[in-house]
Design a protein around this motif. Structure first.
Motif, mmCIF file in Angstrom:
data_model
loop_
_atom_site.group_PDB
_atom_site.id
_atom_site.type_symbol
_atom_site.label_atom_id
_atom_site.label_comp_id
_atom_site.label_asym_id
_atom_site.label_seq_id
_atom_site.Cartn_x
_atom_site.Cartn_y
_atom_site.Cartn_z
ATOM 1 N N LEU A 11 -51.808 -37.511 -71.302
ATOM 2 C CA LEU A 11 -51.455 -37.160 -69.924
ATOM 3 C C LEU A 11 -51.193 -35.660 -69.784
ATOM 4 N N ILE A 12 -50.532 -35.070 -70.778
ATOM 5 C CA ILE A 12 -50.280 -33.631 -70.734
ATOM 6 C C ILE A 12 -51.604 -32.855 -70.758
ATOM 7 N N TYR A 14 -54.544 -33.911 -69.839
ATOM 8 C CA TYR A 14 -55.243 -34.128 -68.560
ATOM 9 C C TYR A 14 -54.633 -33.265 -67.452
ATOM 10 N N ALA A 15 -53.289 -33.212 -67.377
ATOM 11 C CA ALA A 15 -52.623 -32.448 -66.333
ATOM 12 C C ALA A 15 -52.918 -30.948 -66.460
ATOM 13 N N VAL A 16 -52.916 -30.431 -67.680
ATOM 14 C CA VAL A 16 -53.204 -29.002 -67.883
ATOM 15 C C VAL A 16 -54.655 -28.688 -67.520
ATOM 16 N N GLU A 18 -56.533 -30.320 -65.381
ATOM 17 C CA GLU A 18 -56.647 -30.386 -63.925
ATOM 18 C C GLU A 18 -56.077 -29.118 -63.275
ATOM 19 N N LEU A 19 -54.970 -28.648 -63.797
ATOM 20 C CA LEU A 19 -54.354 -27.443 -63.257
ATOM 21 C C LEU A 19 -55.286 -26.235 -63.397
ATOM 22 N N PHE A 48 -43.659 -27.164 -65.954
ATOM 23 C CA PHE A 48 -44.307 -28.334 -66.535
ATOM 24 C C PHE A 48 -44.079 -28.388 -68.049
#
Length: 291
Positions: A11-12, A14-16, A18-19, A48
């Motif tokens: 998840l981390i 993926y979030a980075v 996407e950012l 984050f």
């Protein structure tokens, strides 16, 4: 727990990703606002990452606690089985064989020692549970600490070595009076001496000293065992904490003894520190203030 870590890191990542993608898209669409986008993006990344690091530490703490609880359950099982098996064998021997009175009394004495060992372990678990739940009030009164320490030394004294030598060498100043919870402090003294015996080599001496000096009372328990590494000296007072894995550890215990020691002493405004003994081993020094 391992699966949780995999999902967490996925998840981390993926979030980075996407950012970074959305940041790139915004800069492409609005190049004049690149500075603002980069600044807000940096702030978001910082917040984050701080959250992710704290969450990671929480996961690690929970993982360690679960492992310690697992070791605790395994150690309690071992601790219960050993004296129970010993008592069973001794009683069966008395029942099935024609023994002399001296032999019967010896077997009964050994059985009572195992019962006391079980009683100490149960008292430790109950006291640890009450401390954790904050349901124990630590009632205090004046009592003779010298008599208490002397009685515990005599009960835990071992004389099975060559020449029937006693391995607990006590120097107890008489008539040392303190104000405290006698029941809880009995557990403190018992745990410290039992630990010293447990982590010492067979027939190695254990020193117990009780004395008063400069309006303070000192209790020292010294062994010549394996010693404690500097990085472990603060962690050994954590609940359930024991060095190594229960599958490979040779010494018995539940990981509650030193936790109880520290918690009880804190309630008495007393301190404990661990020093290296010379040439080997450890010294646990408890300091009580006289009030």
């Amino acid at each position: 727990m391992k699966k949780t870590f995999v999902i967490f890191y996925a998840l981390i990542t993926y979030a980075v990703a996407e950012l970074i993608w959305w940041g790139y898209m915004l800069v492409t669409l609005q190049p004049r606002r690149t500075g603002m986008i980069m600044g807000e993006g940096a702030m978001f990344v910082a917040v984050f990452l701080i959250g992710a690091i704290n969450l990671h530490r929480s996961f690690n703490k929970e993982r360690r606690l679960q492992e310690q609880k697992k070791n605790f359950l395994m150690s309690v099982t071992h601790e219960l089985k050993s004296p129970l098996a010993s008592i069973k064998i001794l009683l069966q021997t008395i029942q099935k064989r024609q023994l002399t009175r001296e032999q019967i009394l010896d077997f009964i004495d050994k059985s009572l020692n195992d019962v006391e060992r079980l009683d100490d372990m149960v008292e430790n678990m109950l006291l640890a549970s009450k401390i954790e739940n904050q349901s124990y009030s630590f009632p205090k009164a004046s009592f003779n600490l010298s008599v208490l320490v002397d009685s515990i030394v005599n009960r835990l004294q071992i004389s099975k070595c060559d020449c029937n030598q006693q391995i607990i060498e006590a120097e107890i100043e008489p008539k040392v009076e303190i104000i405290g919870d006698k029941f809880a402090l009995t557990s403190v003294v018992t745990n410290l001496i039992e630990n010293a015996v447990k982590y010492s080599s067979p027939c190695s001496s254990v020193g117990v000293k009780l004395f008063s000096k400069d309006d303070k009372v000192y209790l020292q328990v010294a062994d010549h065992g394996i010693g404690i590494a500097d990085e472990e000296k603060t962690r050994i007072f954590d609940r359930f904490y024991r060095v190594g894995s229960e599958e490979t550890r040779n010494t018995k215990g539940t990981g509650l003894g030193l936790y109880i020691v520290k918690e009880v002493l804190d309630k008495h405004q007393a301190s404990i520190r661990v020093k290296d003994n010379r040439p080997a081993g450890s010294i646990f020094e408890v300091t009580f203030g006289l009030t």
